[in-house]
Design a protein around this motif. Structure first.
Motif, mmCIF file in Angstrom:
data_model
loop_
_atom_site.group_PDB
_atom_site.id
_atom_site.type_symbol
_atom_site.label_atom_id
_atom_site.label_comp_id
_atom_site.label_asym_id
_atom_site.label_seq_id
_atom_site.Cartn_x
_atom_site.Cartn_y
_atom_site.Cartn_z
ATOM 1 N N LEU A 3 -1.661 -8.642 60.744
ATOM 2 C CA LEU A 3 -1.328 -10.048 61.003
ATOM 3 C C LEU A 3 -2.607 -10.869 61.042
ATOM 4 O O LEU A 3 -3.598 -10.450 61.644
ATOM 5 N N TYR A 4 -2.585 -12.045 60.415
ATOM 6 C CA TYR A 4 -3.751 -12.904 60.347
ATOM 7 C C TYR A 4 -3.365 -14.334 60.699
ATOM 8 O O TYR A 4 -2.219 -14.746 60.534
ATOM 9 N N GLU A 5 -4.371 -15.096 61.153
ATOM 10 C CA GLU A 5 -4.243 -16.539 61.335
ATOM 11 C C GLU A 5 -5.381 -17.192 60.565
ATOM 12 O O GLU A 5 -6.525 -16.751 60.640
ATOM 13 N N HIS A 6 -5.060 -18.232 59.804
ATOM 14 C CA HIS A 6 -6.038 -18.926 58.971
ATOM 15 C C HIS A 6 -6.042 -20.404 59.329
ATOM 16 O O HIS A 6 -4.986 -20.989 59.572
ATOM 17 N N VAL A 7 -7.220 -20.998 59.331
ATOM 18 C CA VAL A 7 -7.364 -22.447 59.465
ATOM 19 C C VAL A 7 -8.133 -22.927 58.252
ATOM 20 O O VAL A 7 -9.219 -22.431 57.949
ATOM 21 N N LEU A 8 -7.568 -23.897 57.542
ATOM 22 C CA LEU A 8 -8.197 -24.481 56.363
ATOM 23 C C LEU A 8 -8.579 -25.922 56.671
ATOM 24 O O LEU A 8 -7.807 -26.649 57.299
ATOM 25 N N ILE A 9 -9.740 -26.345 56.221
ATOM 26 C CA ILE A 9 -10.146 -27.744 56.332
ATOM 27 C C ILE A 9 -10.345 -28.261 54.916
ATOM 28 O O ILE A 9 -11.163 -27.730 54.159
ATOM 29 N N ALA A 10 -9.597 -29.296 54.569
ATOM 30 C CA ALA A 10 -9.678 -29.896 53.240
ATOM 31 C C ALA A 10 -10.346 -31.272 53.333
ATOM 32 O O ALA A 10 -10.437 -31.859 54.413
ATOM 33 N N ARG A 11 -10.789 -31.775 52.195
ATOM 34 C CA ARG A 11 -11.490 -33.065 52.151
ATOM 35 C C ARG A 11 -10.604 -34.190 52.693
ATOM 36 O O ARG A 11 -9.396 -34.168 52.546
ATOM 37 N N GLN A 12 -11.262 -35.195 53.284
ATOM 38 C CA GLN A 12 -10.536 -36.287 53.934
ATOM 39 C C GLN A 12 -9.900 -37.258 52.947
ATOM 40 O O GLN A 12 -8.952 -37.952 53.293
ATOM 41 N N ASP A 13 -10.390 -37.335 51.711
ATOM 42 C CA ASP A 13 -9.860 -38.317 50.779
ATOM 43 C C ASP A 13 -8.615 -37.832 50.033
ATOM 44 O O ASP A 13 -8.113 -38.526 49.158
ATOM 45 N N LEU A 14 -8.068 -36.686 50.397
ATOM 46 C CA LEU A 14 -6.797 -36.226 49.847
ATOM 47 C C LEU A 14 -5.652 -36.941 50.561
ATOM 48 O O LEU A 14 -5.779 -37.344 51.713
ATOM 49 N N SER A 15 -4.532 -37.061 49.873
ATOM 50 C CA SER A 15 -3.350 -37.604 50.543
ATOM 51 C C SER A 15 -2.678 -36.477 51.338
ATOM 52 O O SER A 15 -3.005 -35.300 51.175
ATOM 53 N N ASN A 16 -1.742 -36.846 52.200
ATOM 54 C CA ASN A 16 -1.042 -35.842 53.008
ATOM 55 C C ASN A 16 -0.262 -34.877 52.124
ATOM 56 O O ASN A 16 -0.216 -33.680 52.405
ATOM 57 N N THR A 17 0.345 -35.384 51.060
ATOM 58 C CA THR A 17 1.120 -34.512 50.176
ATOM 59 C C THR A 17 0.210 -33.547 49.416
ATOM 60 O O THR A 17 0.587 -32.402 49.177
ATOM 61 N N GLN A 18 -0.985 -33.995 49.043
ATOM 62 C CA GLN A 18 -1.925 -33.102 48.366
ATOM 63 C C GLN A 18 -2.409 -32.016 49.322
ATOM 64 O O GLN A 18 -2.566 -30.855 48.932
ATOM 65 N N ALA A 19 -2.658 -32.376 50.582
ATOM 66 C CA ALA A 19 -3.099 -31.399 51.576
ATOM 67 C C ALA A 19 -1.996 -30.379 51.838
ATOM 68 O O ALA A 19 -2.268 -29.182 51.963
ATOM 69 N N GLU A 20 -0.751 -30.820 51.925
ATOM 70 C CA GLU A 20 0.350 -29.891 52.108
ATOM 71 C C GLU A 20 0.585 -29.060 50.852
ATOM 72 O O GLU A 20 1.048 -27.930 50.923
ATOM 73 N N GLY A 21 0.231 -29.608 49.682
ATOM 74 C CA GLY A 21 0.296 -28.848 48.440
ATOM 75 C C GLY A 21 -0.695 -27.696 48.431
ATOM 76 O O GLY A 21 -0.425 -26.635 47.841
ATOM 77 N N LEU A 22 -1.846 -27.901 49.084
ATOM 78 C CA LEU A 22 -2.815 -26.807 49.213
ATOM 79 C C LEU A 22 -2.234 -25.657 50.031
ATOM 80 O O LEU A 22 -2.457 -24.482 49.723
ATOM 81 N N ILE A 23 -1.494 -25.990 51.081
ATOM 82 C CA ILE A 23 -0.857 -24.963 51.904
ATOM 83 C C ILE A 23 0.113 -24.153 51.045
ATOM 84 O O ILE A 23 0.126 -22.921 51.099
ATOM 85 N N GLU A 24 0.900 -24.852 50.246
ATOM 86 C CA GLU A 24 1.863 -24.163 49.381
ATOM 87 C C GLU A 24 1.155 -23.308 48.337
ATOM 88 O O GLU A 24 1.589 -22.197 48.024
ATOM 89 N N HIS A 25 0.044 -23.815 47.795
ATOM 90 C CA HIS A 25 -0.716 -23.073 46.792
ATOM 91 C C HIS A 25 -1.230 -21.750 47.362
ATOM 92 O O HIS A 25 -1.062 -20.688 46.753
#
Length: 117
Positions: A3-25
């Motif tokens: 079992l693992y836990e991950h925290v990702l930090i993405a760039r601030q100039d992304l939109s919320n949908t793009q950031a959630e798209g990274l989670i799906e990716h």
């Protein structure tokens, strides 16, 4: 599987949908390599303690996974190569906690700390 836990930090100039798209990716990367995402949370844009790549803020995402180490290594490799991801933190845990993470809980719902003297 571990079992693992991950925290990702993405760039601030992304939109919320793009950031959630990274989670799906990254969830599909894990599932393609034999793992599964138990739960994911999008924490939103938060201010960081110090600048990373000239950014003061970032989109934070939290993933709880059940995956083999090869799948986790592949996900981390792809996250480091991705231009929108600034940092990745992966921690192996013995068991996932039930309910939302501490970031998603309201302040009054969290455990009370002892008082300072």
């Amino acid at each position: 599987m571990p079992l693992y836990e991950h925290v990702l930090i993405a760039r601030q100039d992304l939109s919320n949908t793009q950031a959630e798209g990274l989670i799906e990716h990254f969830s599909t990367v894990l599932s393609d390599n034999g793992g599964k995402v138990v739960e994911h949370e999008y924490w939103g844009v938060k201010t960081m303690a110090y600048k990373i790549n000239k950014n003061r803020k970032g989109h934070y995402a939290f993933l709880r996974t059940d995956a083999p180490s090869a799948a986790v290594q592949e996900m981390e490799r792809l996250a480091r190569l991705h231009d929108d991801v600034m940092r990745v933190l992966t921690i192996k845990v013995d068991a996932h906690e039930e309910g939302p993470s501490a970031q998603m809980q309201k302040r009054d719902e969290r455990d009370t700390r002892r008082e300072r003297r």
